[in-house]
Design a protein around this motif. Structure first.
Motif, mmCIF file in Angstrom:
data_model
loop_
_atom_site.group_PDB
_atom_site.id
_atom_site.type_symbol
_atom_site.label_atom_id
_atom_site.label_comp_id
_atom_site.label_asym_id
_atom_site.label_seq_id
_atom_site.Cartn_x
_atom_site.Cartn_y
_atom_site.Cartn_z
ATOM 1 N N PHE A 26 64.494 37.009 42.947
ATOM 2 C CA PHE A 26 64.910 35.867 42.140
ATOM 3 C C PHE A 26 66.089 36.269 41.271
ATOM 4 N N ALA A 40 61.207 32.536 33.162
ATOM 5 C CA ALA A 40 59.784 32.686 33.453
ATOM 6 C C ALA A 40 59.084 33.677 32.532
ATOM 7 N N GLU A 53 59.546 27.106 36.883
ATOM 8 C CA GLU A 53 60.366 26.114 37.579
ATOM 9 C C GLU A 53 59.660 24.767 37.648
ATOM 10 N N GLN A 54 58.338 24.772 37.812
ATOM 11 C CA GLN A 54 57.593 23.512 37.799
ATOM 12 C C GLN A 54 57.650 22.879 36.410
ATOM 13 N N ARG A 62 66.430 32.994 36.530
ATOM 14 C CA ARG A 62 65.110 32.450 36.880
ATOM 15 C C ARG A 62 64.003 33.329 36.311
ATOM 16 N N ARG A 105 57.482 30.564 39.629
ATOM 17 C CA ARG A 105 57.091 29.254 40.174
ATOM 18 C C ARG A 105 56.597 28.320 39.057
ATOM 19 N N GLN A 106 55.781 28.855 38.147
ATOM 20 C CA GLN A 106 55.263 28.044 37.045
ATOM 21 C C GLN A 106 56.398 27.544 36.143
ATOM 22 N N ALA A 125 56.312 36.518 40.495
ATOM 23 C CA ALA A 125 56.595 35.360 41.359
ATOM 24 C C ALA A 125 55.818 34.136 40.885
ATOM 25 N N ASP A 126 54.565 34.322 40.482
ATOM 26 C CA ASP A 126 53.771 33.199 39.971
ATOM 27 C C ASP A 126 54.378 32.647 38.682
#
Length: 165
Positions: free
Chosen positions: A15, A23, A154-155, A19, A151-152, A147-148
């Motif tokens: 990433f 996060a 970005e959501q 990003r 993703r969180q 990675a989790d």
């Protein structure tokens, strides 16, 4: 004073630095990945920001009495963030360093430092190995969840843009 105990670990992730920064460095009210709530005093994106954390979802409740309190002690956007978490007998300092990897991706280095606040020198010497293992396991666990976290985050940003925050 007893010297602090430090441990660190590095993981390369696919990433961009931005990003990963969003996060890992920007405190959100709730982190589902870690199941931890943060109550932030003021701006969550600067040095000096103070926060309280508690396990689980707080929703609009206050953190319980005695919940750990922390502060952002270093803030270099997209590069480094350091937080200091104060527990009753000790202080844990976490530094996250982000560097670009040639060809894309980011190296994430986490350094965790423990400083006891109470107890005698002999007691701390006896506990050093155990504290170091706890720190090493915590770092491994956090690196495995990057990675989790991405993703969180970005959501969360998508939901905010859609007005669903």
């Amino acid at each position: 004073m007893t010297p602090p105990i430090s441990a660190n670990g590095t993981s390369q992730v696919p990433f961009s630095r931005l990003r990963v920064w969003r996060a890992l460095a920007v405190l959100q009210p709730y982190c589902a990945v870690c199941d931890v709530s943060y109550v932030v005093e003021g701006d969550a994106t600067k040095e000096g920001t103070r926060f309280t954390c508690a396990p689980g979802r707080l929703d609009d409740r206050s953190p319980p009495p005695g919940a750990p309190r922390g502060q952002v002690v270093e803030w270099q956007p997209s590069r480094r963030v350091t937080t200091r978490l104060e527990l009753t007998p000790e202080v844990w300092t976490t530094t996250i360093d982000l560097t670009d990897v040639p060809g894309g991706g980011t190296d994430v280095t986490i350094t965790l430092t423990h400083q006891p606040l109470r107890g005698g020198h002999l007691r701390h010497r006896l506990r050093r190995g155990g504290v170091r293992k706890v720190a090493e396991r915590a770092i491994e666990s956090e690196l495995a969840k990057i990675a989790d976290h991405v993703r969180q985050a970005e959501q969360t940003y998508r939901d905010a843009e859609d007005g669903r925050s």
